[in-house]
Scaffold this motif. Structure first.
Motif, PDB file in Angstrom:
ATOM      1  N   LEU B   9      -8.115   2.838 -17.675  1.00 44.12           N
ATOM      2  CA  LEU B   9      -8.554   2.389 -16.347  1.00 44.12           C
ATOM      3  C   LEU B   9      -7.388   1.964 -15.466  1.00 44.12           C
ATOM      4  N   ALA B  12      -5.497   5.032 -14.449  1.00 45.45           N
ATOM      5  CA  ALA B  12      -6.207   5.806 -13.423  1.00 45.45           C
ATOM      6  C   ALA B  12      -6.054   5.133 -12.062  1.00 45.45           C
ATOM      7  N   ARG B  13      -6.161   3.815 -12.058  1.00 48.41           N
ATOM      8  CA  ARG B  13      -6.012   3.051 -10.826  1.00 48.41           C
ATOM      9  C   ARG B  13      -4.623   3.305 -10.225  1.00 48.41           C
ATOM     10  N   LEU B  16      -4.445   6.802  -8.780  1.00 48.57           N
ATOM     11  CA  LEU B  16      -5.177   6.904  -7.514  1.00 48.57           C
ATOM     12  C   LEU B  16      -4.449   6.180  -6.381  1.00 48.57           C
ATOM     13  N   THR B  22      -2.513  12.268  -5.586  1.00 53.04           N
ATOM     14  CA  THR B  22      -3.969  12.375  -5.654  1.00 53.04           C
ATOM     15  C   THR B  22      -4.436  13.585  -4.853  1.00 53.04           C
ATOM     16  N   ALA B 327      -9.478  13.040 -10.788  1.00 48.05           N
ATOM     17  CA  ALA B 327      -9.240  11.758 -10.121  1.00 48.05           C
ATOM     18  C   ALA B 327      -8.139  10.975 -10.838  1.00 48.05           C
ATOM     19  N   ALA B 328      -8.205  10.930 -12.173  1.00 44.71           N
ATOM     20  CA  ALA B 328      -7.325  10.047 -12.935  1.00 44.71           C
ATOM     21  C   ALA B 328      -5.986  10.690 -13.280  1.00 44.71           C
TER      22      ALA B 328
END
Lengths: 263, 478
Positions: B9, B12-13, B16, B22, B327-328
């Motif tokens: 997580l 991924a944050r 992004l 991205t 996305a990640a």
């Protein structure tokens, strides 16, 4: 086409359709359920709404709690199986009943799940293929441009793509403004959207931007989960596109505020 | 970015948070499905061939010992050495021993995810050997000191400008123009050509092992595999047990789906079968050849409910079609394998404790299963892994209890309807004016990113009870 049924006395009768409301429509958007009843009656069905219904069990099931889902699935099956047909205004809940109950259950219950699956339909499929809505009976007020979000479960588990578009054409007289990447997930995914909020939001933003880029004023679809996610994200992004369930459009029920809008 | 799966997580944050990268991931995620779909459409035989391959591979896995025996016999009679390695450590040890026996100093290595898994290059370099990755993508990330972000295109996360800066820093070639991508490729080609010629040992992977003749098959677009296999005096093919197929025609049938699924090409530029060492009448080819076949949990997976995962042919289509991977990004997974196939494989190859977040990186959208050339039901396997996570009590207790409570309530309709009939109208009244909430207690996961749409009014069940009552009353009056 549905066939007229004979009751034990030999009189023909309308087929009974049990409406599985879905928990999201029950809690957040009763207008979807009322619109569904209206549409099914217009299609010549006798609609019953089992009052013992709650939720199909997807939240626990998709999080891997098969143990908690199993008794709930059995309860739903036992409740719905007396009806001739079961109609669900959601691709993912219909997919749960049609595909995942048989996968989850074993033995006699698996058989009962399979039997129920053969008689269970998502709303737009039922109205397009099984009990056709009479055409042009309804003249809905001229709709603004509409774009359609295909929910993943509907699209890939139940092959729902043409059905809602055909109904919108035949019943409302509108062609859908297609957006880019209609086959990509909106990021809802049940508990996923709360477990991985940033990734989910990125996916929802992409979907909202694609929808807005079509010039549509209304973003519609057949699954409230996706629509709540998209309406919530659109509002956060400051986009004014209205988000509504397709049943509301088909029944001409546009007086209610769109999802997430105030009155 | 942290290279472990439980940091998914946060990783991924972070990914992004870089708008340019991205954006590029988004372009790739739109482009790769397009070329794959175009290739499958003009091919027209995706579904029947995938069914056929599923049957063939199912049969092969059901009789794995037989086909491995057969492969070993055939490969030995072709003059190869065949080694079996129980785990990555053993594979690394076997390969190093071969290199040391030949007093090798320089290794030319082709692309192989299995050796990524075992960390072979690191192991060899630790023993003082000089290892050059010769696949262009692998070469780029080797220079950058990064892991692959994609199983087929390991350097897809790098822009041409980043590669240029990297080459300028790493290649001691003086002043030169490197504006065009073609100039970058030309430079890498020149550098790598020398490494092929100097290499003492070549190491490659395999896309398939053919039991009937003891050959291995490899597809590449750059021809680097062939140079690794044919120029150095010693060749080592590193792969895993489940690559095995009964017949050569099964391998070519698989190739027809593999390549279209991976890159949208009908064929790669090079499809090669390697039989063994140079024979008397041959003018070139390696003098000594080895197969090192790795198990590392494959036989455990075969005996488990996840055995279908062994049908994976590593095409990368599930990555290309996964919106969460897009996305990640591949590095977020903190593992050798990423995307849907990685989220199934990583917990099976490492442990659920180390990677139970990964099976949650899925919305069950089903796009991966739809395009998987092996027909692996990836979303089902991921859900089953979440079940294992749940059973092992690895998921957050708050979620576990909450979902159990919800399911229990859903089984008690009177209580469920009673409670929702209290809560929903209240929530409606609070949110009526604005139509949604920007913050809501207990819904932080939702409201951190989106507004929470307020309920329309009371619950449907409440409203419907009213309708039924009115109808009854009317009937009584009639």
């Amino acid at each position: 086409m549905i066939e007229e049924r004979s009751n034990p006395q030999g009189h023909t009768r309308q087929p009974t359709v049990a409406l599985f409301v879905t928990c999201l429509a029950d809690l957040f958007r009763p207008s979807v359920a009322f619109a569904s009843i209206k549409l099914l009656e217009r299609a010549g069905c006798s609609v019953i709404v089992p009052t013992q219904q709650t939720c199909c069990g997807q939240p626990a099931y998709n999080s891997g709690d098969y143990e908690a889902t199993t008794p709930l699935a059995k309860q739903v099956i036992a409740m719905l199986e007396p009806a001739d047909y079961v109609v669900v205004p959601s691709g993912s809940c219909a997919g749960m009943i049609c595909h995942h109950y048989p996968r989850l259950l074993e033995g006699e219950w698996q058989q009962r799940a399979r039997d129920l699956a053969t008689r269970t339909y998502e709303l737009t499929t039922f109205l397009a293929d099984i009990a056709p809505l009479p055409r042009s009976k309804v003249k809905t007020a001229a709709l603004p441009p509409v774009t359609y979000h295909d929910s993943c479960a509907g699209l890939r588990e139940l092959d729902i793509r043409e059905q809602p578009r055909r109904l919108l054409r035949e019943v409302c007289g509108i062609e859908v403004n297609e957006m880019q990447q209609t086959d990509v997930c909106c990021g809802f995914g049940g508990t996923f959207c709360a477990k991985m909020p940033e990734i989910s939001a990125k996916m929802a933003s992409d979907k909202v931007h694609n929808a807005v880029a079509t010039g549509a004023r209304i973003l519609t679809g057949g699954d409230l989960g996706c629509l709540l996610n998209l309406a919530g994200r659109a509002r956060r992004l400051g986009e004014t596109i209205e988000v509504r369930h397709v049943a509301e459009l088909l029944s001409g029920d546009l007086a209610v505020p769109a999802i997430g809008e105030g009155n | 970015m942290e290279m472990h799966s439980q940091a998914f997580l946060e990783n991924a944050r972070e990914a992004l948070g870089d708008p340019e990268k991205t954006r590029r991931r988004g372009l790739l995620a739109a482009f790769t499905p397009m070329v794959r779909n175009a290739a499958m459409e003009s091919f027209g035989k995706f579904e029947p061939l995938r069914q056929h391959l599923r049957r063939v591979r199912q049969h092969t896995l059901d009789n794995l010992d037989h086909y491995l025996d057969r492969f070993e016999q055939e490969a030995l009679s072709n003059g190869n050495h065949v080694h079996f390695a129980m785990d990555g450590e053993e594979m690394n040890r076997i390969v190093l021993e071969i290199c040391q026996r030949h007093s090798a100093r320089r290794i030319a290595k082709g692309k192989s995810m299995v050796t990524e898994e075992t960390g072979l290059s690191r192991h060899l370099q630790g023993a003082g050997l000089n290892v050059t990755e010769t696949d262009l993508g692998e070469y780029i990330i080797q220079q950058a000191g990064e892991p692959p972000s994609h199983i087929v295109g390991p350097a897809l996360h790098k822009s041409a400008a980043e590669v240029r800066d990297l080459f300028l820093a790493r290649h001691d070639l003086g002043e030169r123009e490197l504006e065009e991508t073609s100039q970058l490729v030309q430079e890498a080609r020149g550098v790598l050509r020398q490494r092929f010629l100097e290499a003492d040992v070549g190491i490659i992977g395999a896309n398939a092992l053919v039991a009937e003749n003891g050959y291995s098959m490899l597809v590449t677009n750059e021809g680097n595999g062939d140079l690794c296999a044919n120029l150095p005096p010693v060749l080592i093919v590193c792969t895993t047990l489940e690559r095995i197929l009964p017949r050569a025609e099964d391998a070519t049938a698989m190739m027809r789906l593999l390549v279209r699924s991976a890159t949208g090409q009908p064929h790669t530029c090079y499809t090669s079968f390697y039989s063994g060492p140079r024979r008397e009448q041959d003018t070139d080819g390696p003098i000594e050849t080895h197969f090192v076949l790795l198990d590392d949990k494959r036989t455990d997976i075969l005996a488990s409910d996840y055995r279908e995962m062994l049908q994976c042919i590593r095409c990368g289509a599930c990555l290309n079609h996964c919106p969460i991977y897009a996305a990640a990004g591949g590095h977020a997974y903190g593992a050798v394998y990423m995307g849907p196939m990685g989220s199934v494989l990583t917990p099976l190859l490492t442990s659920l404790e180390e990677s139970h977040l990964l099976p949650n990186a899925c919305t069950s959208c089903g796009r991966c299963a739809e395009v998987c050339p092996s027909g692996i039901p990836l979303p089902d396997l991921l859900r089953d892994l979440r079940q294992a996570e749940q059973a092992a009590k690895l998921s957050p207790p708050r979620w576990r209890t909450g979902l159990k409570l919800h399911a229990w309530l859903a089984r008690h309709p009177r209580l469920y309807h009673g409670l929702t009939a209290l809560g929903i109208p209240l929530l409606h009244r609070l949110g009526r004016r604005r139509g949604s909430f920007s913050k809501l207690p207990l819904a932080g996961g939702w409201t951190s990113q989106r507004d929470f749409p307020a309920p329309q009014r009371k619950t449907f069940m409440q409203a419907y009870a009213g309708v039924l009552k009115a109808e009854k009353k009317r009937r009584r009056h009639d």
